[in-house]
Write a protein that holds these residues in place. Structure first.
Motif, PDB file in Angstrom:
ATOM      1  N   GLY A 118      26.899  75.263  25.683  1.00  0.00           N
ATOM      2  CA  GLY A 118      26.754  74.050  26.461  1.00  0.00           C
ATOM      3  C   GLY A 118      25.364  73.468  26.262  1.00  0.00           C
ATOM      4  N   GLY A 119      24.534  74.212  25.575  1.00  0.00           N
ATOM      5  CA  GLY A 119      23.153  73.769  25.361  1.00  0.00           C
ATOM      6  C   GLY A 119      23.066  72.709  24.277  1.00  0.00           C
ATOM      7  N   TYR A 122      26.599  76.693  30.187  1.00  0.00           N
ATOM      8  CA  TYR A 122      25.387  75.937  30.464  1.00  0.00           C
ATOM      9  C   TYR A 122      24.205  76.412  29.629  1.00  0.00           C
ATOM     10  CZ  TYR A 122      27.787  73.910  34.432  1.00  0.00           C
ATOM     11  OH  TYR A 122      28.659  73.216  35.212  1.00  0.00           O
ATOM     12  N   MET A 123      24.457  77.392  28.765  1.00  0.00           N
ATOM     13  CA  MET A 123      23.315  78.034  28.143  1.00  0.00           C
ATOM     14  C   MET A 123      23.200  77.759  26.646  1.00  0.00           C
ATOM     15  SD  MET A 123      23.525  81.519  30.268  1.00  0.00           S
ATOM     16  CE  MET A 123      21.855  81.814  29.799  1.00  0.00           C
ATOM     17  N   ASP A 124      22.006  78.014  26.134  1.00  0.00           N
ATOM     18  CA  ASP A 124      21.741  77.776  24.722  1.00  0.00           C
ATOM     19  C   ASP A 124      22.103  78.979  23.864  1.00  0.00           C
ATOM     20  OD1 ASP A 124      20.726  75.257  25.182  1.00  0.00           O
ATOM     21  OD2 ASP A 124      18.698  76.005  25.537  1.00  0.00           O
ATOM     22  N   HIS A 125      21.645  80.136  24.286  1.00  0.00           N
ATOM     23  CA  HIS A 125      21.782  81.313  23.449  1.00  0.00           C
ATOM     24  C   HIS A 125      22.836  82.226  24.044  1.00  0.00           C
ATOM     25  CE1 HIS A 125      18.200  79.990  21.366  1.00  0.00           C
ATOM     26  NE2 HIS A 125      17.668  79.747  22.548  1.00  0.00           N
ATOM     27  N   TYR A 159      27.106  89.493  31.143  1.00  0.00           N
ATOM     28  CA  TYR A 159      25.776  89.735  31.708  1.00  0.00           C
ATOM     29  C   TYR A 159      24.965  90.645  30.787  1.00  0.00           C
ATOM     30  CZ  TYR A 159      27.434  87.605  36.014  1.00  0.00           C
ATOM     31  OH  TYR A 159      27.919  86.721  36.925  1.00  0.00           O
ATOM     32  N   LEU A 209      29.282  80.448  33.443  1.00  0.00           N
ATOM     33  CA  LEU A 209      27.869  80.097  33.303  1.00  0.00           C
ATOM     34  C   LEU A 209      27.443  80.017  31.841  1.00  0.00           C
ATOM     35  CD1 LEU A 209      25.626  82.621  32.632  1.00  0.00           C
ATOM     36  CD2 LEU A 209      26.475  83.384  34.814  1.00  0.00           C
TER      37      LEU A 209
END
Lengths: 342, 342
Positions: free
Chosen positions: A339-340, A286-289, A253, A283
């Motif tokens: 995952g982006g 699922y993110m790009d950066h 986080y 999570l």
DNA sequence: ACTTGCTAAACAAACGTTTGCGTTCACAAT
DNA sequence: ATTGTGAACGCAAACGTTTGTTTAGCAAGT
């Protein structure tokens, strides 16, 4: 339809024998004729007999139930851990009674009382952030109800515990960055009263030492783990003349907060600045950066070990307790794949 | 230190009175002298007396424990729901015994048995995806153990249930997109055997009807809820001559898969194509490219209602059951703010 | 015929509590 | 002096099970 569940007594009545014989018949226990045993079994079948556990609990003084108290189920760390606990417990025919402290010491104490009065056989706890005294737990142990702490463990030594050593993971993380050529490596650490913070700092220092490099103490800053506190920490790091090209963040986080801030400043992640953090949250995928690597703390494994430990304590309850179990799990760096689409 | 916990008997012995008097003294129950009551209380204090719940359970035939069976704790929907259930239960002095079915019907049945033999007073269940028969539950109800289903509810009518109506939320979602000027609106729906899928489709159709527009049936495609299935669904949608400029996705995960795919094709989110989905997952708040709105399914509220319902059933257990509770919660569209830097 | 030994079952106590029903006693009312 | 009343408590059963200790019956060994 609305009839009371069948009891041993009822079976005994129908067969004109005594309840004790029925009990033995159902358990292959003492002396019982095989013919009668058969009859008992069939009648039990017919009546859909199921033993009344509450009666057995009373009789045996055990409930085959373990209590689990943890701060927040919504944190994926804890939901993994409790899943492990549940799996182990179920395998050993224990049920799980659980409750959340929501990081509130008062609530935690209350829950301990409730669990005690429900006569759980043992307890697994990850203590609330605010918890400062542990009498409510020691009272349990002294009443011969074993308590196992995991992840967030008290700093006292006379308890059973499972925890993850952050130092080794941190060493790996920093070495990973050093190997990639980074030399100016920042660290956003957590509150210094946490053992986990100390371990991170130690790891950071040792990693530099192991490469015969010396570290810049101003590169280690502290966040209160809020988004805002993290921004302040980032400002402190980016002010340094020899700007960090990589940052080790306290957890995913914190890492995401920091990444967001860095991007706002126009920095390109993994080019201008690289991140490594802890937790390895789902999570991330699922993110790009995202941080390029994360120190895995093995929540499932921790839960497993804690449950195993409690099971062990429960089965050796009578034998005199000698010392305390203390399991340390090594944390471990894993590289992230985004995952982006990048 | 290692002594057995104090019992009523022990108190009685010390005071030279009978256990029944002690019981009354501790409960303000029957007739008991106030002087003696005081004495009883103080001795109870001294001995650190705590009632042995297992004995009380046996005596009263109630365990003050409710069972909760749900598919996956790691889904934030369920961890919210169980938090609500726990809150309500605790308030009413019930404990929660929980277990996960991991969407496995066999395991679910096993768990029901375990819960039954632990004599839970009632059960709250969100059924496994694979569950096709419900005898294991009806058997419980017929034994006067109330069962409340929530979110994933059986399609039979003779059960108590709490669920979220997806139709209204879907209408809102589609109207939201229509109001924004979209006319070619695609829908990635879930497996057609799910009630939730039917409701989404109905809502979609009604929303178009309410604006006196007619919808294109080929705009509604189905995903098996995996990433790959979602890609296939996207391909089906983007093949249409009048390409959709907006898509309603079955849930946030599906939405994220679809967004990832769209971006790979070079589409700009919220410009070339806009997404709306369901669930309103917290992870959304950390991301850059997200659905512009999401249909909230109120997991906490559902858990709350389910727990309230069960509490109600438990307190009116004796009074003859008339009919079944069936609470429908309206789903509700909420706009998302991105947590990213965009 | 008498002890032994065995098997199969009953008996009874126990786990800790609650609760309906008595019992006892004091004291007031008749 | 008798009855009534109520308070304060004991008794015992009950919840359903387990388990140590009899007991009854019966066959075999002496």
């Amino acid at each position: 339809m609305n009839s009371k569940p069948a009891t041993i007594k009822e079976i005994a009545r129908r067969l004109g024998i005594s309840p004790s014989s029925v009990s033995r018949g159902l358990h292959d226990h003492g002396s019982i004729g095989s013919a009668m045993k058969e009859k008992i079994r069939t009648v039990a079948q017919e009546l859909n007999y199921e033993p009344n556990q509450t009666a057995i609990f009373l009789q045996k003084g055990k409930t085959h139930t373990i209590g689990v108290i943890l701060p927040e189920l919504s944190e994926s760390f804890f939901s993994s851990a409790i899943t492990a606990i549940e799996d182990i417990a179920n395998k050993k025919n224990y049920q799980v009674m659980f409750a959340q402290s929501h990081d509130d010491e008062a609530k935690e104490k209350l829950l301990v009382e409730k669990m005690k009065s429900h006569r759980v056989d043992g307890l697994i706890v990850s203590v609330a952030k605010s918890t400062s005294s542990y009498e409510h737990f020691t009272k349990l142990s002294s009443q011969n109800i074993p308590v196992v702490f995991f992840d967030r463990i008290p700093s006292v030594t006379n308890v059973h515990s499972v925890a993850c050593d952050m130092e080794t993971g941190t060493i790996q993380a920093v070495q990973y960055l050093l190997k990639k050529g980074h030399r100016a490596i920042g660290m956003i650490n957590g509150p210094s009263n946490l053992l986990a913070s100390t371990q991170r700092k130690e790891g950071y220092i040792k990693a530099f030492g192991s490469q015969r490099l010396k570290y810049d103490p101003s590169m280690i800053v502290t966040s209160d783990l809020t988004e805002n506190g993290t921004l302040i920490a980032m400002e402190q790091l980016l002010i340094i003349k020899r700007k960090p090209t990589a940052i080790v963040a306290f957890n995913d986080y914190i890492s995401l907060y920091a990444i967001k801030y860095a991007r706002k400043l126009g920095l390109v992640i993994n080019k201008d600045i690289e991140f490594v953090s802890y937790s390895n949250l789902p999570l991330i995928h699922y993110m790009d950066h995202i941080p390029s690597a994360s120190v895995e703390q093995h929540p499932y494994l921790q839960g497993q070990k804690a449950a195993d430990m409690l099971m062990d304590l429960l089965s050796n309850k009578d034998t005199e307790q000698q010392g305390f179990y203390r399991v340390i799990i090594e944390s471990e760096l894993v590289e992230n794949r985004t995952g982006g689409i990048l």
